[in-house]
Design a protein around this motif. Sequence first.
Motif, PDB file in Angstrom:
ATOM      1  N   GLY A 289       0.802  -1.215   0.000  1.00  0.00           N
ATOM      2  CA  GLY A 289       0.000   0.000   0.000  1.00  0.00           C
ATOM      3  C   GLY A 289       0.836   1.267   0.000  1.00  0.00           C
ATOM      4  N   SER A 290       0.119   2.401   0.039  1.00  0.00           N
ATOM      5  CA  SER A 290       0.764   3.714  -0.021  1.00  0.00           C
ATOM      6  C   SER A 290       0.184   4.640   1.029  1.00  0.00           C
ATOM      7  N   LEU A 291       0.968   5.610   1.406  1.00  0.00           N
ATOM      8  CA  LEU A 291       0.526   6.676   2.295  1.00  0.00           C
ATOM      9  C   LEU A 291       1.181   7.975   1.846  1.00  0.00           C
ATOM     10  N   ARG A 292       0.549   9.084   2.197  1.00  0.00           N
ATOM     11  CA  ARG A 292       1.166  10.390   1.998  1.00  0.00           C
ATOM     12  C   ARG A 292       1.290  11.060   3.358  1.00  0.00           C
ATOM     13  N   LEU A 293       2.508  11.217   3.805  1.00  0.00           N
ATOM     14  CA  LEU A 293       2.770  11.859   5.080  1.00  0.00           C
ATOM     15  C   LEU A 293       2.940  13.357   4.863  1.00  0.00           C
ATOM     16  N   SER A 294       2.429  14.125   5.800  1.00  0.00           N
ATOM     17  CA  SER A 294       2.529  15.582   5.733  1.00  0.00           C
ATOM     18  C   SER A 294       3.185  16.106   6.999  1.00  0.00           C
ATOM     19  N   CYS A 295       3.849  17.242   6.863  1.00  0.00           N
ATOM     20  CA  CYS A 295       4.467  17.901   8.012  1.00  0.00           C
ATOM     21  C   CYS A 295       4.276  19.390   7.840  1.00  0.00           C
ATOM     22  N   ALA A 296       3.622  19.995   8.814  1.00  0.00           N
ATOM     23  CA  ALA A 296       3.341  21.419   8.771  1.00  0.00           C
ATOM     24  C   ALA A 296       4.199  22.147   9.797  1.00  0.00           C
ATOM     25  N   ALA A 297       4.887  23.175   9.338  1.00  0.00           N
ATOM     26  CA  ALA A 297       5.698  24.008  10.222  1.00  0.00           C
ATOM     27  C   ALA A 297       4.957  25.302  10.498  1.00  0.00           C
ATOM     28  N   SER A 298       4.949  25.716  11.752  1.00  0.00           N
ATOM     29  CA  SER A 298       4.265  26.953  12.122  1.00  0.00           C
ATOM     30  C   SER A 298       5.041  27.657  13.220  1.00  0.00           C
ATOM     31  N   GLY A 299       4.718  28.928  13.408  1.00  0.00           N
ATOM     32  CA  GLY A 299       5.397  29.723  14.418  1.00  0.00           C
ATOM     33  C   GLY A 299       5.980  30.983  13.801  1.00  0.00           C
ATOM     34  N   SER A 300       6.962  31.535  14.467  1.00  0.00           N
ATOM     35  CA  SER A 300       7.561  32.800  14.027  1.00  0.00           C
ATOM     36  C   SER A 300       8.654  32.536  12.984  1.00  0.00           C
ATOM     37  N   ILE A 301       8.230  32.029  11.847  1.00  0.00           N
ATOM     38  CA  ILE A 301       9.153  31.565  10.814  1.00  0.00           C
ATOM     39  C   ILE A 301       9.455  32.672   9.815  1.00  0.00           C
ATOM     40  N   ILE A 302      10.758  32.905   9.616  1.00  0.00           N
ATOM     41  CA  ILE A 302      11.191  33.841   8.582  1.00  0.00           C
ATOM     42  C   ILE A 302      11.459  33.078   7.296  1.00  0.00           C
ATOM     43  N   SER A 303      12.216  32.006   7.392  1.00  0.00           N
ATOM     44  CA  SER A 303      12.484  31.178   6.221  1.00  0.00           C
ATOM     45  C   SER A 303      12.880  29.774   6.656  1.00  0.00           C
TER      46      SER A 303
END
Length: 121
Positions: A16-30
């Motif tokens: 089978g297959s999966l799509r993993l996601s990762c979200a970055a948040s906060g006081s991010i400049i780059s």
Amino acid sequence: QVQLVESGGGLVQPGGSLRLSCAASGSIISIKTMSWYRQAPGKQRDFLAAIAPGGSTNYADSVKDRFTISRDDAKNMVYLQVNSLKPEDTAVYYCNAEVRTSYSAIYEIYWGQGTQVTVSS
């Protein structure tokens, strides 16, 4: 501060297959390089894939034919498409990112808490 949150893991049958996601948040400049790692029970954390801001990628030999990393800089997200899953792919999958924040002049590495992937019939 910066938070990285993974999602998309779960129980999947071999092949089978999966799509993993990762979200970055906060006081991010780059964000510079974003990466995926995994850690199976009783084993060390292993590198899987990395992607630079321009889109160039690097993969561990063990997964380069089955896994694909991508990113969406507008959303501060990184993805890992995992295909042809095998029982030995069972592990906790982690993302990390090199991030510069509004309160630091340097880039620092941040890690997420991980998402469990279990491959079993």
